[in-house]
Design an enzyme around this catalytic site. Structure first.
Site, PDB file in Angstrom:
ATOM      1  N   LEU A 128       0.830  -1.207   0.000  1.00  0.00           N
ATOM      2  CA  LEU A 128       0.000   0.000   0.000  1.00  0.00           C
ATOM      3  C   LEU A 128       0.861   1.252   0.000  1.00  0.00           C
ATOM      4  CD1 LEU A 128      -2.633   1.578   0.249  1.00  0.00           C
ATOM      5  CD2 LEU A 128      -2.552   1.169   2.731  1.00  0.00           C
TER       6      LEU A 128
ATOM      7  N   SER B 169      -8.241   1.193   9.715  1.00  0.00           N
ATOM      8  CA  SER B 169      -8.847  -0.077   9.322  1.00  0.00           C
ATOM      9  C   SER B 169     -10.340  -0.064   9.558  1.00  0.00           C
ATOM     10  CB  SER B 169      -8.223  -1.223  10.123  1.00  0.00           C
ATOM     11  OG  SER B 169      -8.918  -2.438   9.895  1.00  0.00           O
TER      12      SER B 169
ATOM     13  N   TYR C  86      -3.980  -5.465  16.439  1.00  0.00           N
ATOM     14  CA  TYR C  86      -3.979  -4.539  15.295  1.00  0.00           C
ATOM     15  C   TYR C  86      -5.160  -3.577  15.376  1.00  0.00           C
ATOM     16  CZ  TYR C  86      -4.788  -3.177  10.391  1.00  0.00           C
ATOM     17  OH  TYR C  86      -5.042  -2.484   9.235  1.00  0.00           O
TER      18      TYR C  86
ATOM     19  N   LYS D 253      -5.260   0.578  15.849  1.00  0.00           N
ATOM     20  CA  LYS D 253      -5.867   1.462  14.852  1.00  0.00           C
ATOM     21  C   LYS D 253      -6.988   2.297  15.476  1.00  0.00           C
ATOM     22  CE  LYS D 253      -3.398   0.433  11.237  1.00  0.00           C
ATOM     23  NZ  LYS D 253      -2.480   1.435  10.637  1.00  0.00           N
TER      24      LYS D 253
ATOM     25  N   ASP E  29      12.467   3.819  10.342  1.00  0.00           N
ATOM     26  CA  ASP E  29      11.943   2.800  11.247  1.00  0.00           C
ATOM     27  C   ASP E  29      11.032   3.507  12.247  1.00  0.00           C
ATOM     28  OD1 ASP E  29      11.431   0.881  13.147  1.00  0.00           O
ATOM     29  OD2 ASP E  29      13.525   0.422  13.581  1.00  0.00           O
ATOM     30  N   VAL E  30       9.730   3.209  12.181  1.00  0.00           N
ATOM     31  CA  VAL E  30       8.782   3.944  13.023  1.00  0.00           C
ATOM     32  C   VAL E  30       8.889   3.571  14.490  1.00  0.00           C
ATOM     33  CG1 VAL E  30       7.143   4.360  11.162  1.00  0.00           C
ATOM     34  CG2 VAL E  30       6.910   2.291  12.571  1.00  0.00           C
TER      35      VAL E  30
END
Length: 271
Positions: A35, A164, A177, A181, A78-79
């Protein structure tokens, strides 16, 4: 009738600042593949200058940047490492000669969309939650904090977070996850309130399962087919289609839109 200077609009009634996509300097986390690559390409195709952030996909980011000489730049991002985030933002500003105006928080840390392999509630380990919060909340926070001084200086900024549709429709047990989000959606709305007076908008684009990214490659074909059958458009959304919505929030057409969450999944989930 007196000769007086025209009335200047106050900060509260001045129209929001807008900049064409071609005038924007964009940083995209996880921008080298899946994405993120679709989003990077969409901005580049519309003339923006784009820092393509990568962690494990250096080669892919560099190949993509090379397709757009002078406007694409691959940067390590790198987050989970705030110091590297700041260095990446500084490198983008130095390379393009002006501060970053636009941030897309896209990176996904250590996650695969395979419902059969995800832990249910009895097996859910807090470390999994911590990992997703680090990638989807703390990372975006650090990237926003590194870029807002330049945005405030210009009186213009665009922050687009990738969310999401599972937050609204949690049909798959991606607990860690989805929780992360949901937290990012809350920050989207509170950041919009805090940063709006500076001409900075903050919005979210929430995806369903996309066909296909590295993260969704483990999804069985039967799941894709079931989603397509239940979707008004009769198909699964592609990364390029989601990227279109990201461009909208960055564009002048969204200059009065902030604090919003747009679900882009072909109509599968409503609001």
């Amino acid at each position: 009738m007196t000769d007086t200077a025209p009335h200047e609009p106050s900060a509260t009634n001045r129209e929001p600042t807008a900049a064409p996509l071609a005038d924007q300097v964009v940083v995209i986390s996880g921008g080298g593949r899946g994405l993120g690559a679709a989003i990077s390409r969409a901005f580049l195709d519309h003339g923006a200058r784009v820092a393509i952030g990568y962690h494990c996909s250096r080669e892919a980011a560099e190949v993509l940047a090379a397709e757009y000489p002078g406007r694409g730049l691959a940067v390590p991002l790198d987050v989970t490492a705030p110091d590297q985030i700041r260095l990446g933002v500084d490198a983008a500003a130095e390379h393009f000669g002006e501060p970053v105006t636009t941030v897309v928080n896209n990176a996904l840390v250590n996650f695969t969309f395979d419902g059969e392999a995800r832990p249910r509630v009895p097996e859910l380990d807090p470390t999994l939650l911590a990992s997703q919060l680090t990638g989807s909340v703390y990372g975006p926070l650090a990237l926003v904090q590194a870029t807002i001084p330049g945005m405030i200086g210009r009186g213009f900024g665009r922050i687009i977070n990738i969310g999401s549709n599972l937050v609204q429709h949690p049909v798959v047990p991606y607990h860690d996850y989805t929780a992360a989000k949901a937290a990012l959606l809350a920050l989207t709305r509170t950041f919009a309130h805090d940063l709006g007076p500076h001409g900075i908008t903050v919005n979210m684009v929430s995806a369903g399962l996309l066909r296909t990214t590295d993260a969704s490659a483990a999804t069985p074909e039967t799941i894709f087919d079931a989603i397509a059958a239940g979707t008004p458009l009769g198909r699964v959304t592609s990364p390029a289609e989601l990227a279109d919505a990201v461009l909208f929030f960055a564009s002048p057409w969204a200059r009065a839109v902030t604090g919003q969450n747009l679900i882009v999944d072909g109509g599968l989930v409503k609001g």
